[in-house]
Scaffold this active site. Structure first.
Site, PDB file in Angstrom:
ATOM      1  N   ASP A  27      38.739  58.801  63.666  1.00 21.41           N
ATOM      2  CA  ASP A  27      39.314  57.744  63.409  1.00 21.41           C
ATOM      3  C   ASP A  27      40.815  58.200  63.004  1.00 21.41           C
ATOM      4  O   ASP A  27      41.195  59.330  62.802  1.00 21.41           O
ATOM      5  CB  ASP A  27      39.055  57.197  61.961  1.00 21.41           C
ATOM      6  CG  ASP A  27      39.099  55.638  61.737  1.00 21.41           C
ATOM      7  OD1 ASP A  27      38.231  54.973  61.590  1.00 21.41           O
ATOM      8  OD2 ASP A  27      40.586  55.293  61.710  1.00 21.41           O
ATOM      9  N   LEU A  55      38.818  63.618  74.259  1.00 17.91           N
ATOM     10  CA  LEU A  55      38.258  64.027  73.034  1.00 17.91           C
ATOM     11  C   LEU A  55      36.899  65.083  73.429  1.00 17.91           C
ATOM     12  O   LEU A  55      36.198  64.647  74.313  1.00 17.91           O
ATOM     13  CB  LEU A  55      37.679  63.002  72.135  1.00 17.91           C
ATOM     14  CG  LEU A  55      36.653  63.740  70.822  1.00 17.91           C
ATOM     15  CD1 LEU A  55      37.524  64.359  69.863  1.00 17.91           C
ATOM     16  CD2 LEU A  55      36.149  62.416  70.334  1.00 17.91           C
ATOM     17  N   TYR A  56      36.986  66.526  73.076  1.00 19.22           N
ATOM     18  CA  TYR A  56      35.894  67.376  73.339  1.00 19.22           C
ATOM     19  C   TYR A  56      35.157  67.614  72.396  1.00 19.22           C
ATOM     20  O   TYR A  56      35.819  68.480  71.595  1.00 19.22           O
ATOM     21  CB  TYR A  56      36.714  68.637  74.234  1.00 19.22           C
ATOM     22  CG  TYR A  56      37.144  68.226  75.614  1.00 19.22           C
ATOM     23  CD1 TYR A  56      36.121  67.979  76.619  1.00 19.22           C
ATOM     24  CD2 TYR A  56      38.420  67.299  75.907  1.00 19.22           C
ATOM     25  CE1 TYR A  56      36.649  67.748  78.100  1.00 19.22           C
ATOM     26  CE2 TYR A  56      38.754  67.093  77.037  1.00 19.22           C
ATOM     27  CZ  TYR A  56      37.918  67.079  78.204  1.00 19.22           C
ATOM     28  OH  TYR A  56      38.310  66.480  79.391  1.00 19.22           O
ATOM     29  N   GLY A 113      41.708  51.790  59.332  1.00 19.93           N
ATOM     30  CA  GLY A 113      40.603  52.105  58.320  1.00 19.93           C
ATOM     31  C   GLY A 113      41.416  52.949  57.242  1.00 19.93           C
ATOM     32  O   GLY A 113      42.455  53.040  57.225  1.00 19.93           O
ATOM     33  N   TYR A 145      42.997  41.560  72.625  1.00 17.96           N
ATOM     34  CA  TYR A 145      41.777  42.048  72.048  1.00 17.96           C
ATOM     35  C   TYR A 145      40.523  41.552  73.005  1.00 17.96           C
ATOM     36  O   TYR A 145      39.567  42.286  73.320  1.00 17.96           O
ATOM     37  CB  TYR A 145      41.522  41.365  70.755  1.00 17.96           C
ATOM     38  CG  TYR A 145      40.298  41.570  70.040  1.00 17.96           C
ATOM     39  CD1 TYR A 145      40.178  42.856  69.479  1.00 17.96           C
ATOM     40  CD2 TYR A 145      39.200  41.008  69.748  1.00 17.96           C
ATOM     41  CE1 TYR A 145      39.034  43.275  68.607  1.00 17.96           C
ATOM     42  CE2 TYR A 145      38.135  41.121  68.951  1.00 17.96           C
ATOM     43  CZ  TYR A 145      38.065  42.219  68.462  1.00 17.96           C
ATOM     44  OH  TYR A 145      36.750  42.693  67.772  1.00 17.96           O
ATOM     45  N   ASP A 155      42.794  59.959  67.930  1.00 13.54           N
ATOM     46  CA  ASP A 155      43.408  58.639  68.410  1.00 13.54           C
ATOM     47  C   ASP A 155      42.352  58.737  69.727  1.00 13.54           C
ATOM     48  O   ASP A 155      42.532  59.394  70.682  1.00 13.54           O
ATOM     49  CB  ASP A 155      44.747  58.487  68.752  1.00 13.54           C
ATOM     50  CG  ASP A 155      44.905  57.179  69.483  1.00 13.54           C
ATOM     51  OD1 ASP A 155      44.233  56.654  70.243  1.00 13.54           O
ATOM     52  OD2 ASP A 155      46.047  56.811  69.239  1.00 13.54           O
ATOM     53  N   ALA A 174      30.837  48.582  70.579  1.00 11.40           N
ATOM     54  CA  ALA A 174      31.021  47.533  69.870  1.00 11.40           C
ATOM     55  C   ALA A 174      31.806  46.493  70.548  1.00 11.40           C
ATOM     56  O   ALA A 174      32.979  46.385  70.244  1.00 11.40           O
ATOM     57  CB  ALA A 174      31.749  47.936  68.317  1.00 11.40           C
TER      58      ALA A 174
HETATM   59  P1  NAD Z   1      38.129  47.836  61.228  1.00 10.33           P
HETATM   60  O1  NAD Z   1      39.767  47.591  61.696  1.00 10.33           O
HETATM   61  O2  NAD Z   1      37.802  48.069  59.771  1.00 10.33           O
HETATM   62  O3  NAD Z   1      37.723  49.299  62.069  1.00 10.33           O
HETATM   63  C1  NAD Z   1      38.341  49.546  63.044  1.00 10.33           C
HETATM   64  C2  NAD Z   1      38.649  51.139  63.052  1.00 10.33           C
HETATM   65  O4  NAD Z   1      39.042  51.753  64.187  1.00 10.33           O
HETATM   66  C3  NAD Z   1      39.501  51.522  61.909  1.00 10.33           C
HETATM   67  O5  NAD Z   1      39.104  52.721  61.099  1.00 10.33           O
HETATM   68  C4  NAD Z   1      40.725  52.048  62.756  1.00 10.33           C
HETATM   69  O6  NAD Z   1      41.580  52.727  62.018  1.00 10.33           O
HETATM   70  C5  NAD Z   1      40.006  52.633  64.041  1.00 10.33           C
HETATM   71  N1  NAD Z   1      40.787  52.779  65.053  1.00 10.33           N
HETATM   72  C6  NAD Z   1      41.546  51.719  65.783  1.00 10.33           C
HETATM   73  N2  NAD Z   1      42.143  52.251  66.857  1.00 10.33           N
HETATM   74  C7  NAD Z   1      41.683  53.293  66.849  1.00 10.33           C
HETATM   75  C8  NAD Z   1      42.156  54.578  67.805  1.00 10.33           C
HETATM   76  N3  NAD Z   1      42.922  54.362  68.771  1.00 10.33           N
HETATM   77  N4  NAD Z   1      41.823  55.645  67.625  1.00 10.33           N
HETATM   78  C9  NAD Z   1      40.686  55.914  66.620  1.00 10.33           C
HETATM   79  N5  NAD Z   1      40.462  55.108  65.628  1.00 10.33           N
HETATM   80  C10 NAD Z   1      40.979  53.979  65.696  1.00 10.33           C
HETATM   81  O7  NAD Z   1      37.209  46.752  61.649  1.00 10.33           O
HETATM   82  P2  NAD Z   1      35.816  46.455  61.792  1.00 10.33           P
HETATM   83  O8  NAD Z   1      35.600  45.163  61.318  1.00 10.33           O
HETATM   84  O9  NAD Z   1      35.000  47.514  61.103  1.00 10.33           O
HETATM   85  O10 NAD Z   1      35.423  46.466  63.555  1.00 10.33           O
HETATM   86  C11 NAD Z   1      34.749  47.532  64.084  1.00 10.33           C
HETATM   87  C12 NAD Z   1      34.512  47.231  65.514  1.00 10.33           C
HETATM   88  O11 NAD Z   1      33.442  46.216  65.512  1.00 10.33           O
HETATM   89  C13 NAD Z   1      35.646  47.063  66.368  1.00 10.33           C
HETATM   90  O12 NAD Z   1      35.435  47.638  67.594  1.00 10.33           O
HETATM   91  C14 NAD Z   1      35.524  45.439  66.439  1.00 10.33           C
HETATM   92  O13 NAD Z   1      36.341  44.940  67.485  1.00 10.33           O
HETATM   93  C15 NAD Z   1      34.116  45.401  66.374  1.00 10.33           C
HETATM   94  N6  NAD Z   1      33.876  44.159  65.874  1.00 10.33           N
HETATM   95  C16 NAD Z   1      33.645  43.604  64.366  1.00 10.33           C
HETATM   96  C17 NAD Z   1      33.585  42.333  64.162  1.00 10.33           C
HETATM   97  C18 NAD Z   1      33.599  41.925  62.705  1.00 10.33           C
HETATM   98  O14 NAD Z   1      33.404  40.718  62.345  1.00 10.33           O
HETATM   99  N7  NAD Z   1      34.000  42.813  61.662  1.00 10.33           N
HETATM  100  C19 NAD Z   1      33.258  41.145  65.011  1.00 10.33           C
HETATM  101  C20 NAD Z   1      33.287  41.718  66.300  1.00 10.33           C
HETATM  102  C21 NAD Z   1      33.384  42.899  66.899  1.00 10.33           C
HETATM  103  N1  UDP Z   2      36.720  62.915  78.818  1.00 11.65           N
HETATM  104  C1  UDP Z   2      36.706  63.602  77.411  1.00 11.65           C
HETATM  105  N2  UDP Z   2      35.997  64.238  76.856  1.00 11.65           N
HETATM  106  C2  UDP Z   2      35.007  64.715  77.636  1.00 11.65           C
HETATM  107  C3  UDP Z   2      35.051  64.311  79.162  1.00 11.65           C
HETATM  108  C4  UDP Z   2      35.803  63.477  79.645  1.00 11.65           C
HETATM  109  O1  UDP Z   2      37.522  62.695  76.553  1.00 11.65           O
HETATM  110  O2  UDP Z   2      34.206  65.442  77.238  1.00 11.65           O
HETATM  111  C5  UDP Z   2      37.562  61.873  79.204  1.00 11.65           C
HETATM  112  C6  UDP Z   2      38.672  62.551  80.262  1.00 11.65           C
HETATM  113  O3  UDP Z   2      39.969  62.499  79.783  1.00 11.65           O
HETATM  114  C7  UDP Z   2      38.409  61.776  81.468  1.00 11.65           C
HETATM  115  C8  UDP Z   2      37.769  60.505  80.960  1.00 11.65           C
HETATM  116  O4  UDP Z   2      37.067  60.874  79.757  1.00 11.65           O
HETATM  117  O5  UDP Z   2      39.775  61.174  81.905  1.00 11.65           O
HETATM  118  C9  UDP Z   2      36.720  59.779  82.000  1.00 11.65           C
HETATM  119  O6  UDP Z   2      36.063  61.101  82.351  1.00 11.65           O
HETATM  120  P1  UDP Z   2      35.156  61.020  83.758  1.00 11.65           P
HETATM  121  O7  UDP Z   2      34.392  62.508  83.812  1.00 11.65           O
HETATM  122  O8  UDP Z   2      34.311  59.867  83.714  1.00 11.65           O
HETATM  123  O9  UDP Z   2      36.291  60.827  84.914  1.00 11.65           O
HETATM  124  P2  UDP Z   2      37.465  61.691  85.357  1.00 11.65           P
HETATM  125  O10 UDP Z   2      37.484  62.966  84.506  1.00 11.65           O
HETATM  126  O11 UDP Z   2      36.957  62.046  86.669  1.00 11.65           O
HETATM  127  O12 UDP Z   2      38.528  60.904  85.454  1.00 11.65           O
END
Ligand code: NAD
Ligand code: UDP
Ligand code: UDP
Length: 312
Positions: free
Chosen positions: A32, A62-63, A37, A144, A57, A113
């Site tokens: 996260d 992410l590996y 969050g 969104y 993020d 989700a």
């Molecule tokens: P939330 O905002 O509480 O949770 C989302 C989490 O994602 C947060 O902890 C935030 O910090 C994290 N996050 C956001 N951008 C990020 C990024 N780039 N990298 C890493 N982490 C990131 O919301 P929620 O209600 O818990 O929703 C969770 C999921 O469920 C979401 O994908 C949302 O679209 C989906 N969803 C929720 C609802 C609902 O009613 N709660 C309805 C439909 C879909």
């Molecule tokens: N990726 C990642 N972790 C992994 C493997 C891939 O974050 O362990 C990311 C990587 O940045 C890549 C994306 O996932 O751009 C899509 O991967 P994919 O193998 O499908 O496509 P490609 O690497 O050929 O773009």
């Protein structure tokens, strides 16, 4: 026991999912960036031998090594996802590409989700999975809605192109403890307003409807979906089919909290869907699931949570 990655694991739904997975004996890696969050949501898990937290993020690669991925990272309330709409789209789309790439390298199952917002302001009621939706591509909710639609497209293309074991759930409005108190969602807003004795803000005339699912029911469905046959990718609706007008919800919250709050009416936001109710026939059939928690019980738990939070 599996090693499970939960992206967005410090959020409202994600933190409940981490709790459930740990209770079921799995090892959990919570990723996260704390955009919406909070550390508070997972504080009780820090130090647990099955739990690991990583600040990251998902728009960046992410590996890590895991067997299952639940991809929840994305701000979910209109106030939060509209605050930085470009970042919202990036999180949905780049986040999906990275997590799918990770799943592909590991041959891991991955669940997305998704959301009832893929149906937009629907002409079909209740909404079935076969309905393609009515979404404005250039409005204030589009970052969104379209981000989540594109993520679904990517999931199904990885399924077709790379035979990846994907699962897509379309979540309808869900509520419960650990909702963000200032995220502007209707359940948290009304409860916090009622507890503070403030007026309850109804947008529009309050005749628009939503169907509210308690978080525990939702987590049951998500974990069941992850373990369904590999030939069932979804999408599947999960939510509670009991539909309420927003005015009814406001009156219910006032009655349960007590106090002197009055209803006040404010303008309806742009593109606010008029009605929403999931058709959960597919979830009943494929998951053997339906929600169990009555709204009065779920609201009581949620009110208790916010009452405690506001008293601190
Ligand atoms: P939330 O905002 O509480 O949770 C989302 C989490 O994602 C947060 O902890 C935030 O910090 C994290 N996050 C956001 N951008 C990020 C990024 N780039 N990298 C890493 N982490 C990131 O919301 P929620 O209600 O818990 O929703 C969770 C999921 O469920 C979401 O994908 C949302 O679209 C989906 N969803 C929720 C609802 C609902 O009613 N709660 C309805 C439909 C879909
Ligand atoms: N990726 C990642 N972790 C992994 C493997 C891939 O974050 O362990 C990311 C990587 O940045 C890549 C994306 O996932 O751009 C899509 O991967 P994919 O193998 O499908 O496509 P490609 O690497 O050929 O773009
Ligand atoms: N809403 C409201 N007052 C509030 C917050 C929301 O009347 O203080 C309305 C909102 O306009 C919408 C419904 O409640 O019609 C659900 O809003 P929410 O933001 O919780 O979810 P979504 O619109 O994404 O379903």
């Amino acid at each position: 026991m599996s090693r499970v990655l939960v992206t967005g694991g410090a959020g409202f739904l994600g933190s409940h999912l981490c709790d459930r997975l740990i209770r079921d004996g799995h090892e959990v890696l919570c990723v996260d960036n704390f955009y919406t969050g909070s550390k508070q949501n997972i504080a009780h898990l820090l130090g647990h031998s099955q739990f690991e937290m990583m600040r990251h993020d998902v728009t960046f690669p992410l590996y890590v090594e895991v067997d299952r991925i639940f991809n929840l990272a994305c701000p979910a309330s209109p106030v939060h996802y509209q605050y930085d709409p470009v970042q919202t789209t990036k999180t949905s789309v780049h986040g999906a590409i990275n997590m799918l790439g990770l799943a592909k390298r590991l041959n891991a199952r991955i669940l997305q989700a998704s959301t009832s917002e893929v149906y937009g302001d629907p002409e079909v009621h209740p909404q079935q999975e076969g309905y393609w939706g009515r979404v404005n591509p250039i409005g204030i909710r589009s970052c969104y809605d379209e981000g989540k639609r594109c993520a679904e497209t990517l999931f199904f293309d990885y399924y077709r192109q790379h035979a990846l074991a994907i699962k897509v759930v379309r979540i309808f409005n869900t509520y419960g403890p650990r909702m963000h108190p200032n995220d502007g969602r209707v359940v948290s807003n009304f409860i916090v307003q009622a507890l503070k004795g403030e007026d309850i803000t109804i947008y529009g005339d309050g005749q628009q409807t939503r169907s509210f699912c308690y978080v525990d029911d939702l987590i049951d469905a998500m974990t069941l979906m992850m373990e369904t046959d590999p030939d069932f990718p979804g999408p599947v609706n999960i939510g509670n089919p009991h539909e309420h007008t927003i005015r009814e919800l406001a009156e219910k919250v006032i009655a349960m909290v007590g106090g002197k709050s009055k209803l006040i009416f404010q303008p309806l936001p742009q593109d606010d869907p008029r009605q929403r109710q999931p058709d959960i026939s597919l979830a009943r059939e494929k998951l053997g699931w339906e929600p169990k928690v009555h709204i009065d019980d779920g609201l009581r738990e949620t009110i208790g949570y916010f009452r405690h939070m506001l008293s601190q």
